[in-house]
Design an enzyme around this catalytic site. Structure first.
Site, PDB file in Angstrom:
ATOM      1  N   HIS A 199     -24.364  -3.621 -30.418  1.00  0.00           N
ATOM      2  CA  HIS A 199     -24.229  -2.234 -29.985  1.00  0.00           C
ATOM      3  C   HIS A 199     -24.166  -1.358 -31.119  1.00  0.00           C
ATOM      4  CE1 HIS A 199     -19.549  -1.901 -30.767  1.00  0.00           C
ATOM      5  NE2 HIS A 199     -19.725  -3.051 -30.701  1.00  0.00           N
ATOM      6  N   CYS A 323     -10.916   0.604 -34.264  1.00  0.00           N
ATOM      7  CA  CYS A 323      -9.823  -0.264 -33.958  1.00  0.00           C
ATOM      8  C   CYS A 323      -8.560   0.148 -34.349  1.00  0.00           C
ATOM      9  CB  CYS A 323      -9.971  -1.459 -34.724  1.00  0.00           C
ATOM     10  SG  CYS A 323     -11.772  -1.992 -34.344  1.00  0.00           S
TER      11      CYS A 323
HETATM   12  C1  LIG Z   1     -17.725  -3.270 -34.817  1.00  0.00           C
HETATM   13  C2  LIG Z   1     -17.551  -4.251 -36.132  1.00  0.00           C
HETATM   14  C3  LIG Z   1     -17.116  -5.632 -35.708  1.00  0.00           C
HETATM   15  C4  LIG Z   1     -16.945  -6.073 -34.273  1.00  0.00           C
HETATM   16  O1  LIG Z   1     -17.934  -6.236 -33.463  1.00  0.00           O
HETATM   17  P1  LIG Z   1     -17.932  -6.109 -31.865  1.00  0.00           P
HETATM   18  O2  LIG Z   1     -19.287  -6.404 -31.530  1.00  0.00           O
HETATM   19  O3  LIG Z   1     -17.483  -4.830 -31.597  1.00  0.00           O
HETATM   20  O4  LIG Z   1     -16.762  -7.434 -31.714  1.00  0.00           O
HETATM   21  C5  LIG Z   1     -16.927  -6.434 -36.710  1.00  0.00           C
HETATM   22  N1  LIG Z   1     -17.058  -6.246 -37.945  1.00  0.00           N
HETATM   23  C6  LIG Z   1     -17.387  -4.833 -38.467  1.00  0.00           C
HETATM   24  C7  LIG Z   1     -17.885  -4.628 -39.822  1.00  0.00           C
HETATM   25  C8  LIG Z   1     -17.858  -3.846 -37.210  1.00  0.00           C
HETATM   26  O5  LIG Z   1     -18.049  -2.694 -37.584  1.00  0.00           O
END
Ligand SMILES: *Cc1c(COP(=O)(O)O)cnc(C)c1O
Length: 395
Positions: A199, A323
């Site tokens: 995503h 987050c």
């Molecule tokens: C968004 C993100 C994640 C988490 O990924 P998800 O697919 O949303 O669980 C982990 N590490 C970084 C650097 C991110 O930007």
């Protein structure tokens, strides 16, 4: 609406959605089934795995699908800790990792592991020599992100990979922000494990992957059926996997053009803000930076208020990582780059896509100038400062 939060998530590209649809409607069979409705799904998973492996310079059997980047980070770190605990219990990571890495390391600390959290410099760069100096005989894992999600700084992954290899230590990188944006080759960079998520590159939510080098002995994440070569059981998310691969193909095809466009927009936005709004500073490295990342601290104001006022004018941005917004803790990333608490609070992250236009950015700069001035006019700190300017904030 002007969407400037592509580091939080991206719009699913139309061609990605189109590739996924048949796997909801017609080709819905279980990939483990014998009949052709199932095997069509199985075939699609195989193709997706090859597409993604090729984009990383990996082999298809080294790609394991997960439910996203967080799951991949958790798996990589816990599995390395478990499988290498005979050799030692020391892990090296950095102070600017995503919480998916940091909180996993903290979990392991409670279970007897020791973790070194490396400092970064004012631009958010890890020093490979400091990393080398922190290696101990019991070090089992190095986990350093490819590029940071808040400030966009791209880390010296090649140097770190070489050091890890030289010392025979497993090297994991969270490449969730970098994958699809900048070239990555796991062989050339000596990466043993790599996390990615669909995503963040115009794919669907809820699907990601962990690359595991074929000679790394990593225990299974989820026990059950034989899916993902017995390492991550459960019926595959076929539409998600197909969508992930379509997003990766698209990203590979567009990388150069998209990167060029985003860099130009990024530097235009940074330039206008720096010239037209006083007492602000760019966070993150100016050049070793993700193409679409703009992160600016505005002195004397609260990023949260700025976000709310931008939202009222139809602009989506972020004041740190998605987050942590909602909590009042300042960003751990900005603090690690040496910002004071109040400077970290006054930060704004705008992450662009190739679909943004200069006109949109002009509109955003117009809003920012007004909002920042209005918030400063309400700020007692700013009033004190105007009466007796003590320090020059721009650098
Ligand atoms: C968004 C993100 C994640 C988490 O990924 P998800 O697919 O949303 O669980 C982990 N590490 C970084 C650097 C991110 O930007």
């Amino acid at each position: 609406m002007i969407y400037l939060d592509n580091a939080a998530t991206t719009r699913t590209a139309p061609e990605v959605l189109e590739a996924m649809l048949p796997y909801f409607t017609e080709i819905y069979g279980n990939p483990s089934a014998i009949y052709s409705l199932g095997s069509a799904g199985k075939k699609a998973i195989g193709e997706a795995r090859r597409t993604i492996a090729a984009a990383l310079g990996a082999r298809q059997e080294e790609i394991y699908f997960t439910a996203g980047g967080t799951e991949a980070d958790n798996w990589a770190i816990k599995a390395a800790a478990e499988s290498c605990s005979g050799k030692g219990k020391h892990i090296i990571t950095t102070k600017i990792e995503h919480h998916a890495v940091l909180h996993t390391c903290e979990y392991l600390e409670k279970r007897g592991y020791r973790v070194t959290y490396l400092d970064v410099d004012g631009d958010g760069l890890v020093d490979p020599q400091a990393l080398k100096a922190s290696i101990r005989p019991d070090t089992i894992l190095i986990s350093v992100m490819f590029a940071n999600n808040e400030i966009g700084t791209i880390e010296p992954i090649r140097e770190i990979g070489a050091i890890a290899r030289e010392h025979g230590i497993l090297f994991h990188t969270d490449a969730v922000q970098a994958f699809g944006q900048i070239p990555i080759h796991v062989e050339e960079l000596n990466i043993d494990m790599l996390s990615a998520s669909a995503h963040k590159l115009n794919g669907p939510k809820g699907i990601g992957m962990l690359y595991i080098r074929s000679n790394a002995k990593i225990p299974s994440l989820i026990h059950g059926g034989a899916q993902e070569r017995n390492k991550r059981a459960g019926t595959e998310n076929v539409p998600g996997i197909v969508g992930f691969a379509a997003a990766v193909s698209r990203a590979q095809r567009m990388m150069e053009e998209k990167g060029r466009k985003e860099r130009e927009l990024r530097d235009y936005l940074i330039g206008r803000i720096e010239r037209e709004i006083p007492y602000c500073r760019l966070n993150g490295h100016r050049d070793k930076r993700l193409p679409g990342n703009v992160n600016i601290s505005f002195q004397f104001i609260e990023g949260e208020s700025l976000l709310i006022m931008l939202d009222m004018r139809g602009v989506c941005a972020s004041s740190g990582s998605a987050c942590t917004s909602g909590s009042l803790d300042p960003s751990h990333v900005l603090l690690a780059t040496g910002l004071r608490h109040e400077e970290a609070h006054g930060s704004l992250r705008m992450t662009l896509s190739e679909e943004n236009t200069k006109e949109e950015l002009d509109e955003v700069v117009g809003h920012l100038k007004e909002i920042v001035q209005r918030l400063r006019d309400m700020s007692p700190l700013y009033e004190d400062f105007v009466k007796s300017p003590k320090e020059q904030y721009n650098r």
